[in-house]
Design an enzyme around this catalytic site. Sequence first.
Site, PDB file in Angstrom:
ATOM      1  N   LYS A   1      -9.171   2.616  -1.791  1.00 25.33           N
ATOM      2  CA  LYS A   1      -9.445   1.776  -0.469  1.00 25.33           C
ATOM      3  C   LYS A   1     -10.718   2.147  -0.084  1.00 25.33           C
ATOM      4  CE  LYS A   1      -6.925   1.172   3.856  1.00 25.33           C
ATOM      5  NZ  LYS A   1      -5.678   1.362   4.748  1.00 25.33           N
TER       6      LYS A   1
ATOM      7  N   CYS B   1      -5.377  -3.294   2.653  1.00 25.83           N
ATOM      8  CA  CYS B   1      -5.130  -3.198   3.939  1.00 25.83           C
ATOM      9  C   CYS B   1      -6.169  -3.378   4.789  1.00 25.83           C
ATOM     10  CB  CYS B   1      -4.162  -2.175   4.637  1.00 25.83           C
ATOM     11  SG  CYS B   1      -3.315  -2.464   6.066  1.00 25.83           S
TER      12      CYS B   1
ATOM     13  N   GLU C   1       0.827  -1.065   0.116  1.00 26.28           N
ATOM     14  CA  GLU C   1       0.175   0.057   0.094  1.00 26.28           C
ATOM     15  C   GLU C   1       0.867   1.443   0.054  1.00 26.28           C
ATOM     16  OE1 GLU C   1      -3.791   1.539   2.840  1.00 26.28           O
ATOM     17  OE2 GLU C   1      -2.070   0.047   3.769  1.00 26.28           O
TER      18      GLU C   1
END
Length: 636
Positions: free
Chosen positions: A115, A170, A46
């Site tokens: 995200k 994540c 990331e």
Amino acid sequence: MRDGFVKVAAVTPKIRVADTKYNAGVIVEGIREAAVAGAKVIVLPELVITGYTCSDLFLQEYLLEQAKRALGTIAEETAEVDAILFVGLPLAYNGKLYNVAAVLCRGEVLGFVPKTYLPNYNEFYEARHFARGMADPVEVDFEGECVPMGTRLLFVCTSLPELKIGAELCEDLWTPEPPSIRHARNGATLLVNLSASDETTGKDIYRRELVNGQSARLLCGYIYASAGDGESTQDVVYSGHNVIAENGHILKESERFGSGVICTEIDVKRIEAERRRMTTFEMAEDGYVEVRFSLETEETALTRFIDPMPFVPGNEADRIRRCDEILAIQAAGLKKRLEHTHCKTAVVGISGGLDSTLALLVTVRAFDLLGMPHDRIKAVTMPGFGTTDRTYDNAVSLIRCLGADFTEVDIKEAVNVHFRDIGQDPAVHDVTYENGQARERTQILMDIANKEGGMVIGTGDLSELALGWATYNGDHMSMYAVNASVPKTLVRHLVRYYADTCGDEKLGAVLTDVLDTPVSPELLPPEDGKISQKTEDLVGPYELHDFYLYHMLRLGFAPKKVYRLAKVAFDGVYDDETILKWLKTFYRRFFAQQFKRSCLPDGPKVGSVAVSPRGDLRMPSDACAAVWLQQLEEIG
């Protein structure tokens, strides 16, 4: 990528926080290293282009411009790489900043996946800088090209349609409803996670379980690439903990507190097969946009571990636990049947071989659960023309050690009378000679059961049933078959476990000698007092047949793929010619002998593979093996 194997990689380069030019260089190095290893799907952490820990530097316009420029450099420098790449960076769009995974292939940016869930607790404060990603794709300008951005993007390989990739970042995985669930239900077979997960005590265990559990739940491959020690700053430390999992199994995991590349292979065709088999895995149509890409189709060198004993856990602690569990399942199933039928006794034919030994051990355990004395177990030895002193002595000693009621019925005279009645020459050792003995033994057991108000406990195992290595209406038949779903390779470990844990030195010695005795039906006369008829000389090694059985029946693999995997699993043990020979035998016997499995007695299912027509194997008795065998004939 033949047979559905795709080599994949998780790459953690050692970056410098906010140094986009340097980071682009080490990212390209890591990609090339993975490509040299053959990786076709390469995942980096990331925000790897800038570093995850830039904090308020993310609000600097110049850093964002340099991040886009670095992405362009990475695309240009990897144009010759035959792989799809996932690289993290911050990306501005429509007045907001997004934490995205950029997807590249052959120098082209295919898309951006933002995200969804932004952690804003403890040491994380992403909501200070980033906006929540949009679901429906929008078009973003990147170097004059319109590129889709949104979470509902799937990247589909035209040369291997089963390879469909979805991405999350994540924290997305750590939430109650990860985007990967939706990705998988819309067809993604491989999920990638670009992460920057810092280290605290014990967090690696939870992270590993999370990745592995998601791959199991979604029946998918999962690549997790996390930030490394180049990110560590102020009060957070990053370890570069990368994990690659498939369908509930960790295939590869990196050492923590470092950087580098890990590679393995994901079997996307196996994933598709698992989903077809599991009818509760429901697909969805949520308006995903599929972005196409192409990779060269080539032979993927297999580095992942191919277990030659798929039914037997390699880890000793797991094997011990599995053995105890299986014995408990077998005994519990028999206990219920004995209770339900109000049986006064159980009748077991004891030959001194592995299968009958296991059946007697299970019966003893069931009687213990019922609080019934062992002398109500009628253990019957039936010596015949092929019985050796070794197996006879072991049978008698086993019965004595376990306290069962001993009965001996010599079958030779009765079989000779039968041969006379049907005009069979006893000197002709053909199938009638052999099967006449097996059926005589079954008749004896059934009649003793009727006489004593009992039940005949079957001894045949899964491997024998798969090959049809049983006499129809002989040892093929019983009233409850406790070993019917236990493969031969596992039978051996169950008996070994009992020998090691029984606490009886004499019983342990008997069981050990049973384990050392060649597998044989003992239906032909011995030579010099020793077993002359060895099963594995006739039908092939059981370790090969159990391997074939697992990959054919449990996973549905084609013969060529089973052959390929067997060559890897048994490298240095069997040559290719031997593996192919017994694989052909397996398919011929498996199809030809289905009629025996169509009328099996009940028995407890103990694992993921069984051949009961009421459970796992519903196939016509007269199905033809020609198509399967034809594929093997093409090999040689």
